[in-house]
Each structure stands twice: as C-alpha cells, then as structure tokens.
Design a protein around this motif. Structure first.
Motif, PDB file in Angstrom:
ATOM      1  N   GLY A  30       0.796  -1.222   0.000  1.00 53.49           N
ATOM      2  CA  GLY A  30       0.000   0.000   0.000  1.00 53.49           C
ATOM      3  C   GLY A  30       0.828   1.270   0.000  1.00 53.49           C
ATOM      4  N   SER A  31       2.139   1.140   0.069  1.00 51.02           N
ATOM      5  CA  SER A  31       2.983   2.334   0.021  1.00 51.02           C
ATOM      6  C   SER A  31       3.210   2.717  -1.439  1.00 51.02           C
ATOM      7  CB  SER A  31       4.307   2.063   0.719  1.00 51.02           C
ATOM      8  OG  SER A  31       4.924   0.913   0.185  1.00 51.02           O
ATOM      9  N   SER A  32       3.584   3.963  -1.660  1.00 44.73           N
ATOM     10  CA  SER A  32       3.832   4.395  -3.031  1.00 44.73           C
ATOM     11  C   SER A  32       4.834   5.532  -3.047  1.00 44.73           C
ATOM     12  CB  SER A  32       2.530   4.838  -3.693  1.00 44.73           C
ATOM     13  OG  SER A  32       2.043   5.997  -3.057  1.00 44.73           O
ATOM     14  N   ALA A  33       5.395   5.791  -4.220  1.00 46.05           N
ATOM     15  CA  ALA A  33       6.360   6.880  -4.379  1.00 46.05           C
ATOM     16  C   ALA A  33       6.123   7.556  -5.718  1.00 46.05           C
ATOM     17  CB  ALA A  33       7.793   6.334  -4.307  1.00 46.05           C
ATOM     18  N   LYS A  34       6.244   8.878  -5.717  1.00 43.21           N
ATOM     19  CA  LYS A  34       6.088   9.660  -6.945  1.00 43.21           C
ATOM     20  C   LYS A  34       7.347  10.473  -7.170  1.00 43.21           C
ATOM     21  CE  LYS A  34       1.117  10.529  -6.822  1.00 43.21           C
ATOM     22  NZ  LYS A  34       0.254  10.776  -5.712  1.00 43.21           N
TER      23      LYS A  34
ATOM     24  N   CYS B  90      13.977   9.716  -8.735  1.00 41.80           N
ATOM     25  CA  CYS B  90      14.148  10.798  -7.779  1.00 41.80           C
ATOM     26  C   CYS B  90      12.757  11.008  -7.180  1.00 41.80           C
ATOM     27  CB  CYS B  90      14.624  12.007  -8.579  1.00 41.80           C
ATOM     28  SG  CYS B  90      15.020  13.437  -7.597  1.00 41.80           S
ATOM     29  N   SER B  91      12.521  10.459  -5.978  1.00 41.24           N
ATOM     30  CA  SER B  91      11.165  10.492  -5.395  1.00 41.24           C
ATOM     31  C   SER B  91      10.946  11.753  -4.590  1.00 41.24           C
ATOM     32  CB  SER B  91      10.928   9.269  -4.508  1.00 41.24           C
ATOM     33  OG  SER B  91      10.817   8.100  -5.292  1.00 41.24           O
ATOM     34  N   LYS B  92       9.867  12.453  -4.916  1.00 38.96           N
ATOM     35  CA  LYS B  92       9.554  13.716  -4.244  1.00 38.96           C
ATOM     36  C   LYS B  92       8.552  13.506  -3.135  1.00 38.96           C
ATOM     37  CE  LYS B  92      10.287  16.973  -7.132  1.00 38.96           C
ATOM     38  NZ  LYS B  92       9.673  16.957  -8.434  1.00 38.96           N
ATOM     39  N   SER B  93       7.648  12.536  -3.326  1.00 45.25           N
ATOM     40  CA  SER B  93       6.663  12.332  -2.260  1.00 45.25           C
ATOM     41  C   SER B  93       6.419  10.851  -2.091  1.00 45.25           C
ATOM     42  CB  SER B  93       5.348  13.036  -2.589  1.00 45.25           C
ATOM     43  OG  SER B  93       4.685  12.349  -3.621  1.00 45.25           O
ATOM     44  N   MET B  94       6.167  10.460  -0.850  1.00 49.21           N
ATOM     45  CA  MET B  94       5.896   9.068  -0.539  1.00 49.21           C
ATOM     46  C   MET B  94       4.652   8.979   0.306  1.00 49.21           C
ATOM     47  SD  MET B  94       9.735   8.070   0.333  1.00 49.21           S
ATOM     48  CE  MET B  94      10.101   9.773   0.600  1.00 49.21           C
ATOM     49  N   GLN B  95       3.788   8.043  -0.050  1.00 45.36           N
ATOM     50  CA  GLN B  95       2.674   7.745   0.847  1.00 45.36           C
ATOM     51  C   GLN B  95       3.188   6.634   1.740  1.00 45.36           C
ATOM     52  OE1 GLN B  95       1.278  10.586  -0.548  1.00 45.36           O
ATOM     53  NE2 GLN B  95      -0.288   9.665   0.705  1.00 45.36           N
ATOM     54  N   ASN B  96       3.082   6.840   3.044  1.00 49.20           N
ATOM     55  CA  ASN B  96       3.675   5.874   3.961  1.00 49.20           C
ATOM     56  C   ASN B  96       2.942   4.564   3.949  1.00 49.20           C
ATOM     57  OD1 ASN B  96       5.644   7.454   4.719  1.00 49.20           O
ATOM     58  ND2 ASN B  96       4.892   7.912   6.763  1.00 49.20           N
ATOM     59  N   GLY B  97       3.686   3.547   3.633  1.00 50.95           N
ATOM     60  CA  GLY B  97       3.134   2.219   3.765  1.00 50.95           C
ATOM     61  C   GLY B  97       3.695   1.653   5.036  1.00 50.95           C
ATOM     62  N   VAL B  98       3.564   0.358   5.191  1.00 51.72           N
ATOM     63  CA  VAL B  98       4.094  -0.288   6.365  1.00 51.72           C
ATOM     64  C   VAL B  98       5.613  -0.263   6.291  1.00 51.72           C
ATOM     65  CG1 VAL B  98       3.933  -2.405   7.694  1.00 51.72           C
ATOM     66  CG2 VAL B  98       2.145  -1.838   6.069  1.00 51.72           C
ATOM     67  N   ASN B  99       6.131  -0.341   5.065  1.00 52.81           N
ATOM     68  CA  ASN B  99       7.539  -0.659   4.927  1.00 52.81           C
ATOM     69  C   ASN B  99       8.519   0.487   4.788  1.00 52.81           C
ATOM     70  OD1 ASN B  99       7.101  -3.273   5.312  1.00 52.81           O
ATOM     71  ND2 ASN B  99       7.388  -3.920   3.211  1.00 52.81           N
ATOM     72  N   PHE B 100       8.083   1.651   4.321  1.00 59.04           N
ATOM     73  CA  PHE B 100       9.071   2.718   4.324  1.00 59.04           C
ATOM     74  C   PHE B 100       8.440   4.035   4.733  1.00 59.04           C
ATOM     75  CE2 PHE B 100       7.593   4.445   0.371  1.00 59.04           C
ATOM     76  CZ  PHE B 100       7.427   3.395  -0.514  1.00 59.04           C
TER      77      PHE B 100
END
Length: 398
Positions: free
Chosen positions: A129-133, A160-170
């Motif tokens: 469920g985590s993601s990166a943009k 080059c990730s600017k935003s992350m939706q927090n998942g369990v793992n990062f």
C-alpha cells in the motif's frame, strides 16, 4: 575474481522491518542506506529537487538565491536526501523520449508530458500500500562505498522520489529502495554484466542493532561463514520476482495437505523470495493447515489479541515459553532441497514479552506466496542467473 561487498544491516534501530544496504549515488557520491528489495526492480532515492525560481537564469547563476534563502538556518536540504543538481553525472530522462514512453512504461512511467523536454514522471505502488512519486533520471551508483575497488555502475536508471505515501515498509527516514529484482537494465542486470551473473546476501538476525552488519555481494564469492551445507533449487524467473518451486510444507516432519495449485506459477500461484517484505505470506489453503499444525502444541500459552500487531492471528505472552515444544517448519523445494528455518524465524518477537506466529494469510484465489525477510534471517541466499538456481545455507552472517 572481481566481486564487490556492500555493507548490509537490519533496520531494527529505525523501527523498520527492512534490511538496508549502503551505496553512494552521483558524482561526487552522496551516501545512502537503501532498502534491499528483491521484490522490485526499480531503484529510487528520496530526493530534494532544487528548482531555480527564475526560469530564464542560466545554470551557473542559480546558486545565489538558494544560499541566501537558507542562510538564516543551518539546515542542509541535501542532508540525507539525494540532490541531483549536485551530481555532475545525473541526467534527467525526458518525457518525450522513447525511453520514457516505451522502456519505462512497465516501471509506472506516466504519460503526462506538457513539453517533450520535461522530466519523465512515475507513480509506483507497492503491495503493502505504500507508493512513491517522482521523476526518472540516470546516474552512477558506487557499490563499494568504502572505496576499496572503486566499483561503480554507470548510467543506471534511477528514480528521484519527491513524495511518498507511507506504507508499512518505508517512511520519510529511508533513503530509498535498492531494487534487486530482475529486469532489463535493472541494478542486478548491470551488476551481472560487470561482476558476473550472480548476487547473494546474508541477513543477520532481524533484531540486530546497526553495529552488526553483513554483506550484499555482487559476483561469485560471499564472505559469510556457513553453518551447514549449501542447498540448491531451481530459480524461476518471474520478472521482477525470484520464484522457487515449492512442493510442500512439513511441520514436525509431517507433510501438510495443501493443494498443488497453490505452488504452481502457471495456475496463478507459486512462491517468491522477497527481501523487501518483512513477514512471510501464505495463500489461505497453505496458511490454514500451517497455523493449525503450529498452534497445536501451543495450547498452554496465554493468548494476546493480535490486532495490535498488524495482521497476525496468533500472538501470546512469551514469559516461560519453551521453544523446544514448537515443531520444525520446513519448505520443500523441487530437487529435494529443504529450507528449515530456526523457530525464531516463524515464532517471532513482536514486542517485549509478546511472540506471534510470524506468517500472514494471503486471501483470494490467486497470488504468489512470499518468503519474507524474517524467515530468511541467519541464512545466506544466492541467486545465480548462469546456473539458474537459488542456493541457501544457514549462517550467522557476521
């Protein structure tokens, strides 16, 4: 032989159920600890993208406003965050390029492209469920940051990730992800051409502090001391995943009744080895018999509600618990190899005085089962693309 050893440690001190590997990115190299993830082929960094306010300014003129704006505080925006504008070797992948439109389409590249010279963007989602943009670029990754051999992979596609939706793992504290999954032009593909088509890692106990490290090795020889014979089974490449053919699971020497299709890749099943996933997940038809067999000898324990610990069904107070009552769990692979982890790898410590059966159910009628990193701890794991096998052996890893 020219192998490279990359320092690797558990994320326990950061309260993360991951293992981290040290790399440097860019020229000059900026150091990071990245999540070692065999379950994805894309390598990305937490990024600070420095944009000049005035679009018409030339490159060499843009330092002044930036420095001035930060002079009141001592915070360095590049501290712990990759700054591509400080790397002489970084190049942005443009959204008008064939690389963006075709080659990176499997890596979640977006078709959004106002001007062909704009960056190629991505939005990547993971199973937890985590993601990166962010945006794609190419740069150099130095793989032995201790600089003994100056090992470097050049022109590697990175994010080059600017935003992350927090998942369990990062979370915001991770420097990014080292995608060790299989794919064309991936980290592992490039490393294979340079050091030979093999990589391996040894995972220290997941509760180890960061002063205890082991290695991720690119190339033939791993330094880990082995505590038992090396066993091998066929490597099933299911890009980006590394699959193994499981024929069954035994508990206490008894093979469990699990339908064969659960382990069959051609029937939407199968099993993958994923260093980036903390807990092992089994499809329901395998999970239920495993849970039943493991809980049978645990009738005397004091149960604790598992809700506090994510999705774990069976948790209990560990005071006075004697692990010798727990039967041995084993994965049986094709070719006769058996992987028999220590009890601590499937009856896991989740909190002071609380243990749980550290296996999760995977609901639904399709999907691969996952051998996660706690189950893999205290073992050497080797992925050999020329011989097409996975090899494993018990080890302290230190």
């Amino acid at each position: 032989s020219s192998e490279v050893q990359m320092p690797m440690q558990s994320g326990r001190d950061y309260s993360l159920g991951e293992y981290f590997v040290e790399v440097k990115v860019g020229t000059p190299g900026q150091p990071f600890w990245l999540v070692a993830d065999t379950g994805s082929e894309f390598t990305w960094f937490n990024c600070h993208h420095h944009k000049a306010r005035n679009k018409t300014r030339t490159r060499h003129g843009h330092g002044h406003g930036h420095a001035h704006g930060h002079s009141h505080g001592h915070s360095n925006p590049c501290e712990g965050v990759f700054c591509p504008h400080k790397s002489l070797s970084f190049e942005t992948v443009t959204c008008g390029s064939k690389k963006c439109r075709v080659d990176l389409s499997e890596l979640f590249s977006l078709s959004f492209c106002p001007k062909p010279s704009d960056p190629c963007l991505y939005d990547i989602s993971y199973a937890d469920g985590s993601s990166a943009k962010g945006f794609f670029g190419t740069d150099t990754i130095t793989v032995d940051p201790q600089n003994r051999k100056h090992g470097a992979l050049t022109n590697l596609t990175i994010g080059c990730s600017k935003s992350m939706q927090n998942g369990v793992n990062f979370n915001q504290d991770t420097g990014g992800i080292l995608g060790l999954g299989y794919g064309k032009d991936s980290f592992v593909d490039k490393a294979g051409r340079q050091y030979g088509a093999k990589f391996s890692y040894c995972l220290v106990d997941h509760l180890s502090h960061r002063d205890i490290s082991s290695y991720l090795t690119l190339g033939p020889h791993h330094p880990a001391k082995l505590l038992g014979e090396i066993k091998r089974t066929e490597l099933i490449l299911f890009p980006p995943f590394y699959g193994v053919n499981v024929v069954g699971i035994s508990i206490g020497g008894q093979m469990l009744k699990i339908p064969h299709h659960v382990w069959d890749f051609t029937a939407q099943g199968g099993t993958i080895i994923d260093s980036g996933t903390t807990l092992t997940g089994l499809r329901l038809q395998a999970y239920e018999p495993v849970l039943e067999a493991l809980t049978k000898p645990l009738t005397k324990v004091v149960r604790v509600p598992g809700d506090d610990f994510g999705t774990l069904d069976f948790c209990f107070k560990s005071e006075g618990f004697d692990e010798s009552v727990v039967p041995r769990f084993a994965f049986h692979f094709t070719g006769g190899a058996r992987f028999e982890p220590p009890v601590k790898s499937y009856i896991i410590d989740v909190a002071p005085q609380v243990k749980c059966i550290g296996i999760m159910p995977i609901a639904g009628n399709s999907g691969a089962s996952v051998i996660g990193n706690i189950m893999q701890q205290n073992h050497l794991w080797e992925f050999d693309f020329s011989q097409n096998h996975v090899a494993f052996a018990p080890s302290t890893c230190t």
